[in-house]
Design a protein around this motif. Structure first.
Motif, PDB file in Angstrom:
ATOM      1  N   LYS A 143       0.651  -0.909   0.012  1.00  0.00           N
ATOM      2  CA  LYS A 143      -0.230   0.088   0.034  1.00  0.00           C
ATOM      3  C   LYS A 143       0.842   1.260  -0.043  1.00  0.00           C
ATOM      4  O   LYS A 143       0.388   2.292  -0.238  1.00  0.00           O
ATOM      5  N   GLU A 144       2.460   1.506   0.766  1.00  0.00           N
ATOM      6  CA  GLU A 144       3.037   1.937   0.298  1.00  0.00           C
ATOM      7  C   GLU A 144       3.749   2.756  -0.544  1.00  0.00           C
ATOM      8  O   GLU A 144       3.417   1.776  -1.360  1.00  0.00           O
ATOM      9  N   PRO A 145       3.764   4.104  -0.919  1.00  0.00           N
ATOM     10  CA  PRO A 145       4.546   4.561  -2.708  1.00  0.00           C
ATOM     11  C   PRO A 145       6.055   3.892  -2.986  1.00  0.00           C
ATOM     12  O   PRO A 145       6.501   3.371  -1.559  1.00  0.00           O
ATOM     13  N   ARG A 146       6.475   3.396  -3.648  1.00  0.00           N
ATOM     14  CA  ARG A 146       7.120   1.753  -4.089  1.00  0.00           C
ATOM     15  C   ARG A 146       9.139   3.249  -3.837  1.00  0.00           C
ATOM     16  O   ARG A 146       8.767   4.719  -4.200  1.00  0.00           O
ATOM     17  N   PRO A 147       9.642   2.558  -2.992  1.00  0.00           N
ATOM     18  CA  PRO A 147      10.669   3.865  -3.358  1.00  0.00           C
ATOM     19  C   PRO A 147      11.549   4.277  -3.948  1.00  0.00           C
ATOM     20  O   PRO A 147      12.061   3.165  -4.787  1.00  0.00           O
ATOM     21  N   TRP A 148      12.212   5.572  -4.367  1.00  0.00           N
ATOM     22  CA  TRP A 148      12.878   5.724  -5.782  1.00  0.00           C
ATOM     23  C   TRP A 148      13.913   4.654  -5.744  1.00  0.00           C
ATOM     24  O   TRP A 148      13.775   4.650  -7.060  1.00  0.00           O
ATOM     25  N   PHE A 149      14.731   4.430  -4.901  1.00  0.00           N
ATOM     26  CA  PHE A 149      16.013   2.965  -5.480  1.00  0.00           C
ATOM     27  C   PHE A 149      15.021   1.786  -5.461  1.00  0.00           C
ATOM     28  O   PHE A 149      16.188   0.473  -5.725  1.00  0.00           O
ATOM     29  N   GLN A 150      13.668   1.790  -4.982  1.00  0.00           N
ATOM     30  CA  GLN A 150      13.178  -0.158  -4.935  1.00  0.00           C
ATOM     31  C   GLN A 150      13.073  -0.713  -6.832  1.00  0.00           C
ATOM     32  O   GLN A 150      12.292   0.175  -7.971  1.00  0.00           O
ATOM     33  N   LYS A 151      13.031  -2.268  -6.639  1.00  0.00           N
ATOM     34  CA  LYS A 151      12.821  -2.383  -8.309  1.00  0.00           C
ATOM     35  C   LYS A 151      11.760  -4.054  -7.587  1.00  0.00           C
ATOM     36  O   LYS A 151      11.673  -3.983  -6.966  1.00  0.00           O
ATOM     37  N   TRP A 152      11.071  -3.725  -8.312  1.00  0.00           N
ATOM     38  CA  TRP A 152       9.406  -4.757  -7.871  1.00  0.00           C
ATOM     39  C   TRP A 152       9.519  -5.568  -9.497  1.00  0.00           C
ATOM     40  O   TRP A 152      10.506  -5.566 -10.367  1.00  0.00           O
ATOM     41  N   VAL A 153       9.736  -7.457  -8.528  1.00  0.00           N
ATOM     42  CA  VAL A 153      10.234  -8.065  -9.815  1.00  0.00           C
ATOM     43  C   VAL A 153       8.985  -9.076  -9.773  1.00  0.00           C
ATOM     44  O   VAL A 153       9.047  -9.681  -9.482  1.00  0.00           O
ATOM     45  N   TRP A 154       8.430  -9.344 -11.002  1.00  0.00           N
ATOM     46  CA  TRP A 154       7.418  -9.854 -11.430  1.00  0.00           C
ATOM     47  C   TRP A 154       7.947 -11.441 -11.220  1.00  0.00           C
ATOM     48  O   TRP A 154       9.100 -12.100 -12.139  1.00  0.00           O
ATOM     49  N   PHE A 155       7.365 -12.502 -10.428  1.00  0.00           N
ATOM     50  CA  PHE A 155       8.201 -13.946 -10.809  1.00  0.00           C
ATOM     51  C   PHE A 155       7.086 -15.086 -10.769  1.00  0.00           C
ATOM     52  O   PHE A 155       6.070 -14.702  -9.827  1.00  0.00           O
ATOM     53  N   ASN A 156       7.646 -15.837 -11.580  1.00  0.00           N
ATOM     54  CA  ASN A 156       6.276 -17.006 -12.321  1.00  0.00           C
ATOM     55  C   ASN A 156       6.991 -17.838 -12.649  1.00  0.00           C
ATOM     56  O   ASN A 156       7.784 -17.577 -13.999  1.00  0.00           O
ATOM     57  N   MET A 157       6.930 -18.948 -12.424  1.00  0.00           N
ATOM     58  CA  MET A 157       7.310 -20.510 -13.015  1.00  0.00           C
ATOM     59  C   MET A 157       6.136 -21.159 -13.813  1.00  0.00           C
ATOM     60  O   MET A 157       6.662 -22.639 -13.934  1.00  0.00           O
ATOM     61  N   GLU A 158       4.522 -20.885 -14.054  1.00  0.00           N
ATOM     62  CA  GLU A 158       3.707 -22.014 -14.749  1.00  0.00           C
ATOM     63  C   GLU A 158       3.690 -21.094 -16.509  1.00  0.00           C
ATOM     64  O   GLU A 158       4.040 -19.970 -16.003  1.00  0.00           O
ATOM     65  N   SER A 159       3.224 -21.622 -17.168  1.00  0.00           N
ATOM     66  CA  SER A 159       3.607 -21.174 -17.928  1.00  0.00           C
ATOM     67  C   SER A 159       1.972 -20.225 -18.231  1.00  0.00           C
ATOM     68  O   SER A 159       1.130 -20.702 -17.077  1.00  0.00           O
ATOM     69  N   PRO A 160       1.984 -19.535 -19.588  1.00  0.00           N
ATOM     70  CA  PRO A 160       0.497 -18.323 -19.693  1.00  0.00           C
ATOM     71  C   PRO A 160       0.144 -19.547 -19.716  1.00  0.00           C
ATOM     72  O   PRO A 160      -1.636 -18.922 -19.236  1.00  0.00           O
ATOM     73  N   ALA A 161      -0.559 -21.275 -19.959  1.00  0.00           N
ATOM     74  CA  ALA A 161      -1.485 -21.399 -19.421  1.00  0.00           C
ATOM     75  C   ALA A 161      -2.110 -22.048 -18.429  1.00  0.00           C
ATOM     76  O   ALA A 161      -3.562 -22.438 -18.362  1.00  0.00           O
ATOM     77  N   ASN A 162      -1.145 -22.087 -17.465  1.00  0.00           N
ATOM     78  CA  ASN A 162      -1.350 -21.496 -15.790  1.00  0.00           C
ATOM     79  C   ASN A 162      -1.675 -21.035 -14.967  1.00  0.00           C
ATOM     80  O   ASN A 162      -1.238 -21.117 -13.633  1.00  0.00           O
ATOM     81  N   SER A 163      -0.931 -19.683 -15.948  1.00  0.00           N
ATOM     82  CA  SER A 163      -1.373 -18.473 -14.853  1.00  0.00           C
ATOM     83  C   SER A 163      -2.312 -17.083 -15.694  1.00  0.00           C
ATOM     84  O   SER A 163      -2.478 -17.400 -17.270  1.00  0.00           O
ATOM     85  N   GLY A 164      -3.458 -17.015 -14.825  1.00  0.00           N
ATOM     86  CA  GLY A 164      -4.370 -15.770 -15.256  1.00  0.00           C
ATOM     87  C   GLY A 164      -3.362 -14.662 -15.255  1.00  0.00           C
ATOM     88  O   GLY A 164      -3.073 -14.016 -14.704  1.00  0.00           O
ATOM     89  N   LEU A 165      -4.374 -13.890 -16.603  1.00  0.00           N
ATOM     90  CA  LEU A 165      -4.006 -13.068 -16.196  1.00  0.00           C
ATOM     91  C   LEU A 165      -4.560 -11.451 -16.324  1.00  0.00           C
ATOM     92  O   LEU A 165      -5.473 -11.836 -15.547  1.00  0.00           O
TER      93      LEU A 165
END
Length: 381
Positions: A143-165
């Motif tokens: 809920k807090e703003p992202r600090p300017w130096f921070q990076k958000w990383v999207w992590f997923n090991m499932e195939s697109p067929a098994n991952s909801g968009l």
């Protein structure tokens, strides 16, 4: 008194010789760079210091010192101190709720702090989000703003067929960590490493089965199920797993797979680079994988082309079955599928921890700002 002719005659050789010497000396000093060096006064001072006895001080004379004072610079060795702070990677949600070891020692990564303590959010250099655990309304995101130096990383090991968009994620992240090789932080399900002199030589396990398959996720719409249904009509296939009511323990899995000449490494969906442990585990256990997944060329981006059999190399399941039956009778051609073991060994993935540690390594090497746009197009097309 005037000189007599006799005296001049006597002195003339002497005068002539003197003039010649004078000319020579004049020429010598004129044309030759004659340089006389005189000893420096410091030499005498240094010698005096070396030879002088310690100063004798009168009792109570506070201005007198018995120590000799030298102008030599004293060399002080200062040990270098690494002031770079640890890189903090915050695990925002555990993948499928499964916790893993927070050490990166297996990856030879130093000064890395993995944590699930959300109180460190403001200090974290990177935050790892597991796609399958993100709620569709994003209610469990920070809920807090992202600090300017921070990076958000999207992590997923499932195939697109098994991952909801999730549309709201499209332009939310800085980086991706995924099995795909074109991800910012690629983390395949396994990889090959060069063998070392310390590694044991490959030994073929004892084989008493021709073809095996272990599967739990059964769906008649999957290509692998359809291929199996036709293939089993032409060759015996030993089947295990929940789909066949024969679940195996980890110990039984190792025993069964290593006892088979061929293992059906059939993926549940076909996507670029989606090559899972269904390939790497049989290879590690000394079994030839028969693969169904992305193209042969894509497999060869990961492993040698002579280490597996691809179903697309055959026009029908029957043709593939005939090839396996042939190899069963021809030991030389069969064992050639293990030539890769002379050069490589299999290293499996550390699920979850691999992404977290590789994220830490990436952040240490890449400190510039980055943003990943159009995630949905990149992954779901």
């Amino acid at each position: 008194m005037s000189s007599s002719p006799c005296q001049w005659t006597t002195l003339r050789p002497f005068v002539f010789s003197s003039l010649m010497v004078l000319c020579f000396v004049t020429l010598f000093f004129t044309y030759i760079n004659f340089e006389m060096k005189f000893p420096s006064f410091n030499i005498f001072v240094d010698r005096a210091r070396q030879s002088c006895p310690p100063v004798l001080c009168a009792a109570g004379d506070s201005n007198c010192s018995t120590e000799l004072h030298h102008n030599h610079t004293q060399e002080i060795q200062v040990e270098a101190v690494d002031t770079e702070p640890d890189t903090i990677v915050l695990i925002w949600m555990w993948p499928f709720g499964a916790k893993f070891d927070l050490s990166c020692s297996d990856f030879n990564i130093k000064k890395c702090q993995l944590t699930d303590d959300k109180a460190l959010y403001d200090k974290a250099h990177g935050v790892l989000f597991h796609h399958r655990d993100i709620h569709g309304n994003l209610e469990n995101m920070p809920k807090e703003p992202r600090p300017w130096f921070q990076k958000w990383v999207w992590f997923n090991m499932e195939s697109p067929a098994n991952s909801g968009l999730i549309p709201e994620l499209d332009d939310l992240f800085n980086l991706t960590s995924n099995y795909r090789l074109d991800s910012n932080i690629p983390v395949p399900y396994g990889h090959l490493e060069p063998v070392t002199p310390e590694d044991e030589s490959f030994k073929m396990p004892v084989k008493d089965k021709l073809v095996c398959w272990i599967v739990s996720n059964w769906n008649t719409q999957y290509r692998r199920v359809q291929f199996y249904d036709e293939m089993k009509e032409h060759i015996e296939i030993h089947t295990y797993g929940n789909a066949f009511g024969n679940k195996l323990s980890d110990q039984d899995y190792t025993k069964v797979v290593s006892s088979c000449k061929f293992y059906l490494s059939f993926e549940n969906s076909v996507y670029k680079d989606y090559i899972t442990e269904k390939l790497y585990s049989p290879m590690k256990l000394g079994t030839v994988p028969v693969v169904l997944g992305p193209s042969r060329q894509n497999y060869e981006d990961h492993i040698p082309g002579d280490s597996f059999i691809h179903v697309d190399d055959f026009s029908t399941p029957k043709e593939l079955a005939d090839r396996l039956l042939y190899l069963d009778k021809n030991k030389t051609e069969y064992t050639a599928y293990f030539d890769w073991t002379n050069r490589f060994k299999v290293q499996g993935d550390f699920y979850g921890r691999g992404s977290a540690c590789e994220t830490c390594r990436y952040l240490q090497r890449n400190k510039r700002y980055q943003a990943f746009h159009e995630l949905n197009k990149w992954y779901w097309g």
